[in-house]
Design a protein around this motif. Sequence first.
Motif, PDB file in Angstrom:
ATOM      1  N   ARG C 459       0.841  -1.064   0.149  1.00 47.38           N
ATOM      2  CA  ARG C 459       0.032   0.129  -0.092  1.00 47.38           C
ATOM      3  C   ARG C 459       0.852   1.282  -0.051  1.00 47.38           C
ATOM      4  N   ALA C 460       1.845   1.337   0.975  1.00 48.02           N
ATOM      5  CA  ALA C 460       2.752   2.525   0.993  1.00 48.02           C
ATOM      6  C   ALA C 460       3.516   2.618  -0.247  1.00 48.02           C
ATOM      7  N   LEU C 461       4.133   1.496  -0.763  1.00 49.88           N
ATOM      8  CA  LEU C 461       4.940   1.673  -1.779  1.00 49.88           C
ATOM      9  C   LEU C 461       4.161   2.146  -3.165  1.00 49.88           C
ATOM     10  N   LEU C 463       1.488   3.840  -3.145  1.00 47.65           N
ATOM     11  CA  LEU C 463       1.255   5.057  -3.273  1.00 47.65           C
ATOM     12  C   LEU C 463       2.299   6.071  -3.400  1.00 47.65           C
ATOM     13  N   ALA C 464       3.381   5.955  -3.071  1.00 51.28           N
ATOM     14  CA  ALA C 464       4.444   6.617  -3.311  1.00 51.28           C
ATOM     15  C   ALA C 464       4.953   6.622  -4.798  1.00 51.28           C
ATOM     16  N   MET C 465       4.938   5.280  -5.414  1.00 47.62           N
ATOM     17  CA  MET C 465       5.498   5.276  -6.751  1.00 47.62           C
ATOM     18  C   MET C 465       4.169   6.120  -7.659  1.00 47.62           C
ATOM     19  N   ARG C 466       2.883   5.816  -7.236  1.00 42.15           N
ATOM     20  CA  ARG C 466       2.001   6.523  -8.034  1.00 42.15           C
ATOM     21  C   ARG C 466       2.071   8.033  -7.744  1.00 42.15           C
ATOM     22  N   LEU C 467       2.256   8.645  -6.811  1.00 52.09           N
ATOM     23  CA  LEU C 467       2.512   9.967  -6.725  1.00 52.09           C
ATOM     24  C   LEU C 467       3.860  10.639  -7.315  1.00 52.09           C
TER      25      LEU C 467
END
Lengths: 473, 473, 473, 473
Positions: C459-461, C463-467
Amino acid sequence: MGLRTPEQFLEGLRDGREVYYRGERVNSVPDHEELGVAARHAAIDFHLADDPKYRGMATRQQGTDLYSTYYHVPENAGDLQARSKLIETATALGATLVILVKEIGTDALFALQRVLARNKETEGLQRVRAFYRACREKDLALAVAQTDPKGDRSKRPCEQTDPDLYLRVVEKRSNGIVVRGAKVHTSCAPYVDEVIVLPSRSMAQGDEAWSVAFAVPVATPGLRLYASDFLHGADPFTRPISSRHKMIETLTVFDNVFVPWERVFFQGRQDLASAAALTFVEFHRFTAVSYKLPLLDALVGAAIAVARANGIERAGHVRDKLTWLGGYAETVRGLVELAAQRCGTEEGIAFPHVFTTNLAKWTFAREFHKALETVQDLAGGLLATGPSGADWESAEVRPVLDKYLVGAWPADRRMAILNLVGELTTRLYGGYQAVLAIHAEGSVEAEKLAMLRAYDPSRALGLAMRLAGLETS
Amino acid sequence: MGLRTPEQFLEGLRDGREVYYRGERVNSVPDHEELGVAARHAAIDFHLADDPKYRGMATRQQGTDLYSTYYHVPENAGDLQARSKLIETATALGATLVILVKEIGTDALFALQRVLARNKETEGLQRVRAFYRACREKDLALAVAQTDPKGDRSKRPCEQTDPDLYLRVVEKRSNGIVVRGAKVHTSCAPYVDEVIVLPSRSMAQGDEAWSVAFAVPVATPGLRLYASDFLHGADPFTRPISSRHKMIETLTVFDNVFVPWERVFFQGRQDLASAAALTFVEFHRFTAVSYKLPLLDALVGAAIAVARANGIERAGHVRDKLTWLGGYAETVRGLVELAAQRCGTEEGIAFPHVFTTNLAKWTFAREFHKALETVQDLAGGLLATGPSGADWESAEVRPVLDKYLVGAWPADRRMAILNLVGELTTRLYGGYQAVLAIHAEGSVEAEKLAMLRAYDPSRALGLAMRLAGLETS
Amino acid sequence: MGLRTPEQFLEGLRDGREVYYRGERVNSVPDHEELGVAARHAAIDFHLADDPKYRGMATRQQGTDLYSTYYHVPENAGDLQARSKLIETATALGATLVILVKEIGTDALFALQRVLARNKETEGLQRVRAFYRACREKDLALAVAQTDPKGDRSKRPCEQTDPDLYLRVVEKRSNGIVVRGAKVHTSCAPYVDEVIVLPSRSMAQGDEAWSVAFAVPVATPGLRLYASDFLHGADPFTRPISSRHKMIETLTVFDNVFVPWERVFFQGRQDLASAAALTFVEFHRFTAVSYKLPLLDALVGAAIAVARANGIERAGHVRDKLTWLGGYAETVRGLVELAAQRCGTEEGIAFPHVFTTNLAKWTFAREFHKALETVQDLAGGLLATGPSGADWESAEVRPVLDKYLVGAWPADRRMAILNLVGELTTRLYGGYQAVLAIHAEGSVEAEKLAMLRAYDPSRALGLAMRLAGLETS
Amino acid sequence: MGLRTPEQFLEGLRDGREVYYRGERVNSVPDHEELGVAARHAAIDFHLADDPKYRGMATRQQGTDLYSTYYHVPENAGDLQARSKLIETATALGATLVILVKEIGTDALFALQRVLARNKETEGLQRVRAFYRACREKDLALAVAQTDPKGDRSKRPCEQTDPDLYLRVVEKRSNGIVVRGAKVHTSCAPYVDEVIVLPSRSMAQGDEAWSVAFAVPVATPGLRLYASDFLHGADPFTRPISSRHKMIETLTVFDNVFVPWERVFFQGRQDLASAAALTFVEFHRFTAVSYKLPLLDALVGAAIAVARANGIERAGHVRDKLTWLGGYAETVRGLVELAAQRCGTEEGIAFPHVFTTNLAKWTFAREFHKALETVQDLAGGLLATGPSGADWESAEVRPVLDKYLVGAWPADRRMAILNLVGELTTRLYGGYQAVLAIHAEGSVEAEKLAMLRAYDPSRALGLAMRLAGLETS
């Protein structure tokens, strides 16, 4: 020759150097809107030597030579303390932003002299000394390009897919060498006279081509500077510091740059490369902790002032936070003082106590973000929701702000201190200093490693073994 | 009526409202270069209800009524969890920036209903319910103006030199009241339909005039919004979030604003004022910790990604830092989950567990700066010395960057993640979130106070007294 | 068969077992001055099942079988919560000292069943189940001997100079195996019926002889227990807890102990050894965090009480410290609750959520010493300078103490709470719990490793990659 | 007269003094099993002066006078450094336990001289000087009784229900005064020659009777010492320090004790009382941080040794912890050094820099528990589960321990260092030092208050105001 005026320094930068900013070639650094701010910030160094108030601190006389104190080779604790005090004073005049155009270069030159003398490298030593004398006589400004781009961090220089990811010698000629590669994070390069290049890590067998130290003028063919715009922009209302003071780092590219032999301090020697990298930071971290002091003072002072402006100075938790901040700042200051006092000497050159210097830097770095948090805490939410400079200038808006943004101080004084806090902790300048706290002059991890290496366990271990009834092995 | 489209929402903002930005009156919020970005960010809420993927989460059906989930009065833990999940999802779609145009308003409306019902204030309760129904039916966007400018923090409202430093009733008429004063830090006010006004602190005897809660449309005469420009600017390369997503706070001035009685929820009652201030934050801090979760995820994810991009993921200290980060983020997440599960109910309205909610917020706030530090540490100095968007676009500079900024990932991927880290931790958006962490929805000190008040000592104290052989007094 | 009384349990310990304490062979554990205290502490478990107030919690009925709840194989979150609650309740009755004579043994038996079922080890599984049924039916008390002495920590079992430094199979016979070696830190061994032996680490090729799990009665020939006397001594005035409650750890030596095949759960299989070590702690750390809760409650409660006894409860810094303490304790409690709720299931056996369990344990462990410090801070210097029990009993001295040791509470009540604080934080029991906090059920470093391994980055990774505008690789 | 031998010192204690231990009157302190250990520990001071190795450090010659260095009135930084070094050296010889029988008394006498000279109290000053000269000439051992029992902490002395809860003058006679009350935490009182009594807090109007300072021999009628038995017990295996070295604190009761005028330094003057309390700690905290240094060294040394004994010295997390420990200890040491260097002078008496002294003490105190935790972490669970001295002595058990408790070091060496760690961090001595860290010589809160009061904000505030463009108000 002798000391230069600020104008002479700025004039010297108009030499055709190849600098890029925001994707465009810069015509003239001192005349550029952003880089000019940085160059004039650097010129503070030359103002100091010119100002009767600071001249005694900023200059030294040796026989008939009058030269910048930065160039004075430290011989004892007093010299190191004087150097530290000068760095601190100049940084305070630079509004907490270090000047650095002579600090770091002399750090490198002192280190090179120690390393080459220690290794009986007579020729290299002569070249360093000749270069040092020339810089001192011409009162030059210097940058040091040390950190390589590094590519794959798990590989040594000679193992990289692209050999240029560490700067290296690609050709040796009768009259000099040709180098290729790049350095990152080179502070002040666009507005100095000379760039000194040092290796950035310990080298091993196979890394000979990457084991090189030299100096070139900035305006050397093939040397190209790509400047970061991190501190771009200039609203003096919300950015009272960085609208007037900037430091610029570059990606410094050496595209087959020729360096004549007399400017090559060593090459092909991985042992000297490793030693130079380590010895440089012995001086440079002391420079670092010296220039952090005004930043710490500004944080403590801004915290006290903003607590007063908000009328909360007497609250228990506020007093607690101010005490912590003061304790933090004064611990760093005390350790800087001690690092000079406990200095060692090698080849006639005094160097700050390695453990204590790293202790000071580590203490500074590992609590810096907590200091930012503490000052933000005391200042309040207006840091992120306050008015802009344009609001402040507007005849229509200003009376509203004057009425409603009053605290224990009138709105104008309160906003001035809030904007200082914002700049120091929340906006770009705060972010810039936060990154520097962790990464500049060696990362926190590097400082811990240096501490462990420099720690002498004999007293503590001897006591513990005796208490345990054991012989110290 | 019923749910509005994003376009309808934006169109509704073109109503002559009086907004100032950078010293100038704004003609049309949705068409303004900066405020338009914020308004479109707010419109994400309306997109969600429109998007088949999120419609089930974002809307509720009650009989023939279809309405935004935000307006659903929570009746149990499941409702609170669904609300939390919606806030989290919307914030993740908003790139870690909360939407807030219905969250905070319904927090206030739920709190007002509880307080007025608890106190048998039938008329006020009817007004709140009527206003609530109208907002829900028209699918309105709401701001809450709570924090007063406060002036001298050591004085109560009625003791201030300038009585306007807390918003107050200056006239009562047969058809309504006239209010004067201001509120600071009002989030989203320029691009919502209605502003709900709540007291910001406990009031005492003498503070009657300042004890008032009501709602007015933004385009009410005498209501003027002075918008902060903190997140001004828009380089999408170095600011991947805040170039596309903004939230705007205002200084919200009420210059003799008339409020008809049906929009006055209470006035003149310091007991209700105190209760409303406290009860509002019971909901609002739960909103807060819900919307912090994507920010924490982004920090953890960015940390993992940047460690990989730099090729340092296997180093011991890196693993240690990632573990700490994950532990920190998941503690907050776990506590948010528990705060919903442990909810209480008053007057049919479920509210999150007060101690646990504040515990979650306190945990978030007191380690947030350490989280920023940790991510900066993993990312490296390029955060402060990297290229600009213009460099990246330049055909001349880009190949140099592609060559030298490679890590374990190619330069373009590495710079993308570095710029995300920079935006989250070092640049304006990082500073914005840092200030919010400490000050928004109550300061850290306020959360500690709420924890102490909400803590039930009976189990712990009972055990200690029994172990000491004492009766619990 | 069925549930045993405390007396039956104690009687069962009079079986000729070979236990040493302070250099001497112990005749009868329940009749020994120090070990008897520990055995009676363990008997609390049997009292619970006997006490109408706790019987519902402490026992389970399955058909006609009535058995201890500890033996109930958890099938869902509710079972895990009930188990946690029982552990907590028993520990509170044990004055913050865990009972552990069934907790740890069932942790091991559940883990063995999962590992053997997962690996389709039919025979081993049958043996475990038969052993489990027998223990449950006879209501036995169990210890688990897991940690090997380890010798040189940088070497695997098969690499040690002395092969006995990890417990191992030295002979295989038709009817069973012979084992030799030792285990350290075996809790409760002197006063349980059976000892279960598990491997303590991941094993590799070559470690086959050390890859063994089995169970033997304590009174088995060749099994020798060397008990630690850490909590030795018994002044009930200054040691209100440890004068009445003790837990004893042993160095557990297996000197060519014969184990019949039906009690050998696996041997010669390094893969099962590694899995068993890991799976055991999945249960055992949940047991650990459950039994830490009364200790945390006692610290919080003692802190509140001592602040009241000293009359400093309203001071700002005291409130701050109490808030921190409560926040710390409740965070651990909340995470324990979540670890059960988020359970997984394998082979019909529910197990607590691995990340959350380790998060709870890590949170407990890394702040425990700060909690001790905080409570000491509130209590004052009398912790180290107060009167002895003999002073208190003296007719001559007592009036002096009564007169001068008064605070906001009379001297007797104040000393009672101060002595509780002293015992919990300053004297042997405090030291004992401090060491347990860091080392028991896995060290802090082991918990961090488990967290990192169990963390799901998606989930965290994502989100960061999408951002960052990147595909998740 | 002149310097006494250890034997003379011990002989002097056989004077009929009224000491109680564990509820019983002590016949002869030096001959008592426990108090005798403490007295012989105190005698280290007299050994030092006698030992050629330390005589230079431990004694001073002034004209024909040869006297203990402790009695030397510091005139400059060098004197303070020599005093600090002597305290450190003696404490290291005392196995990390301070000697204190001259340190604290001279702290008080220096402070009294400054206060009385500052206030032109000629008569009081003459009495102090006469007493000082007598002590120095007779080479006496001194205790200082300062902390009152305090009763209700929210009330001043004159407001207490029982007026004796602060020591006070109950009668004035022509030849002296009669005092009643008690002092708590009086270190070393049973084995010194004289007790100096100081007020423990600032006094106000109405507190005149409690504003008194004087000195009496320990064997004065009505003076009764109730000794704490905290460090009772003596297994030299697990308690290598406290079996041989003890310090004893007393509840010191003054039951209508007569003090002749020549031993009354002031009375009835609340201004002098307040000043004496503050001025005393200026010296005494410097003594404190000096004597903490061997304790810190022992912790660091034991950590290094135990990491080696366990064979884990090269692990990343171990190196990290050792670095932190070393950094912590050396920060305190550095600040002690600076506190002497930055000394001030009043009435010819040098005193350590107040802010720096408190900074050193605060730094020591607020991380001490983390240091304990860190050392426990490196040592392992054997701290709480290891063998007793009786096990170790047992011919039967010892071979088992020798075989199984081996690490990277043989079992005997490993157990020696583990037992040292246990004693320093986990057992009574560790608890004793932990309580002292927080409460002795002023609490952590008192140190923070002293720091805030002593901090000179001018440099920091001046810088911040200048950067904000404001005048320093």
